[in-house]
Design an enzyme around this catalytic site. Structure first.
Site, PDB file in Angstrom:
ATOM      1  N   ASP A 139      95.554  36.286 -12.439  1.00 18.61           N
ATOM      2  CA  ASP A 139      95.740  37.531 -11.704  1.00 18.61           C
ATOM      3  C   ASP A 139      97.157  38.099 -11.702  1.00 18.61           C
ATOM      4  OD1 ASP A 139      94.884  39.681 -10.136  1.00 18.61           O
ATOM      5  OD2 ASP A 139      95.301  38.641  -8.275  1.00 18.61           O
ATOM      6  N   CYS A 181      73.825  47.352 -16.180  1.00 21.91           N
ATOM      7  CA  CYS A 181      73.776  48.182 -14.969  1.00 21.91           C
ATOM      8  C   CYS A 181      72.574  49.135 -14.983  1.00 21.91           C
ATOM      9  CB  CYS A 181      75.061  48.999 -14.828  1.00 21.91           C
ATOM     10  SG  CYS A 181      76.497  48.034 -14.314  1.00 21.91           S
ATOM     11  N   CYS A 215      88.089  45.764   0.552  1.00 16.12           N
ATOM     12  CA  CYS A 215      86.776  46.376   0.776  1.00 16.12           C
ATOM     13  C   CYS A 215      85.784  45.722  -0.169  1.00 16.12           C
ATOM     14  CB  CYS A 215      86.847  47.876   0.519  1.00 16.12           C
ATOM     15  SG  CYS A 215      85.268  48.753   0.734  1.00 16.12           S
TER      16      CYS A 215
END
Length: 353
Positions: free
Chosen positions: A139, A193, A246
């Site tokens: 990261d 998707c 979130c």
């Protein structure tokens, strides 16, 4: 540790060892530059969608490909560690006196946990293949973990731009090992998707200008974690009671029905005091209290001031007049951004709409 039988080829042995170390997904990709991937990154940066994350642009050449960061790299081992929650991440949406912290930040800092396991895998690999060299990344380095994960076949970048796995849903911490070994690359994962747009429609701030593209400047995760100044007033109400990150676009992904709680990784289980904290308690934190509460947590890196700023926006959205004393105590905070958030929160609580 895995006893890698002679019958296992190198890729199979690496995958078996990775699973023994707690990784849920493992795949292999070439270190060469992918022109399409590089062009998408340049276009995203050119449109300013990275906001104030200047490091995305200043280290563009390192991000374009693994070889851009380490010319000797030949292959990438892409890895994912599940942090699938046992609860609905959106369950606290209506509990406005409570704060919502993103699932990934409720346990131990994933940087430490994942990097420790990556280093263990790298040591095992070097012991097996003494001529190879390795570098591990989690990261913080200029590494495009999500596109590399897709290229390595462990998932695909969904319409919310995060990696999605058929077996682990949207809940994967990603890491990578660059190596001088020539490993057989996997087939890139196909997009699954379909016509679903649940992640796009649920976003409270319309952070997706189009499918497969995010404007970080409108994203609540960016606003509450990366953004350092006052959050624009047009976004404050949309924050609701989210004070760090979130999960909405991840939580609604239908592929999560195949994910299971990461029980084997105790480090990622939520700490009791972070699962549903009271805003009234968080608003009283000074720097010492903040550091003590978030020791070993990724939340610690944003500092007390930015954290309390977020809590004040949540307080203003709570409709709970009982929070006014805690808010008023911050009106003269030494940090002007905190003081500004306190004034906004007081006005909201004094005049609920």
């Amino acid at each position: 540790m895995v006893n890698t039988a002679v019958s296992l080829n190198l890729e199979q042995a690496i995958e078996a060892q990775a699973r023994a170390l707690g990784f849920a997904a493992c795949g292999f990709a070439a270190a060469a530059e992918d022109p399409v991937r590089a062009e998408r990154l340049e276009r995203w940066l050119g449109e300013g969608h990275h906001g104030s994350m200047e490091w995305m642009e200043t280290r563009l050449q390192h991000r374009r490909s693994p070889k851009g960061l380490w010319p000797q790299a030949r292959s990438v081992i892409a890895l994912g560690m599940s942090y699938a929650p046992s609860h609905d991440p959106m369950a606290l949406e209506a509990c406005r006196e409570r704060a919502r912290i993103s699932v990934y930040a409720q346990g131990r800092d994933y940087h430490d946990v994942v990097k420790k396991r990556l280093k263990a895998l790298a040591r095992w690999l070097v012991a097996r293949e003494p001529e190879c060299e390795v570098k591990v990344f989690v990261d913080t380095a200029p590494v495009m973990e999500k596109p590399l994960g897709e290229a390595a076949g462990i998932g695909w970048q969904g319409k919310h731009t995060n990696l999605v796995s058929r077996t682990h849903g949207s809940w994967l911490f990603l890491g990578a090992i660059y190596t001088t070994l020539e490993l057989g690359p996997a087939e890139p994962h196909r997009d699954a998707c379909g016509s679903c747009r649940a992640c796009l429609d649920v976003c409270p701030t319309d952070a997706f200008p189009r499918a497969y593209q995010i404007d970080a400047r409108r994203c609540i995760s960016y606003l509450t974690i990366e953004h350092k100044g006052p959050i624009a007033e047009k976004f404050r109400a949309a924050l609701g009671n989210r004070i760090y990150g979130c999960d909405d676009c991840l939580a609604v992904c239908p592929w999560n029905k195949f994910a299971h709680e990461a029980q084997a990784m105790q480090a990622f289980l939520p700490r009791a005091e972070l699962a549903a904290p009271r805003l009234a308690d968080l608003l009283t934190l000074d720097d010492t209290g903040f550091r003590a509460l978030f020791s070993g947590s990724p939340i610690k890196r944003i500092g007390r001031d930015r954290f309390v700023r977020n809590c004040l926006y949540a307080a203003g959205n709570s409709g709970d007049g009982g929070l006014i004393p805690q808010v008023e105590a911050l009106l003269d905070d030494p940090d002007p951004v905190v003081a500004d958030a306190a004034r906004w929160a007081k006005a909201r609580l004094a005049n609920p709409s």
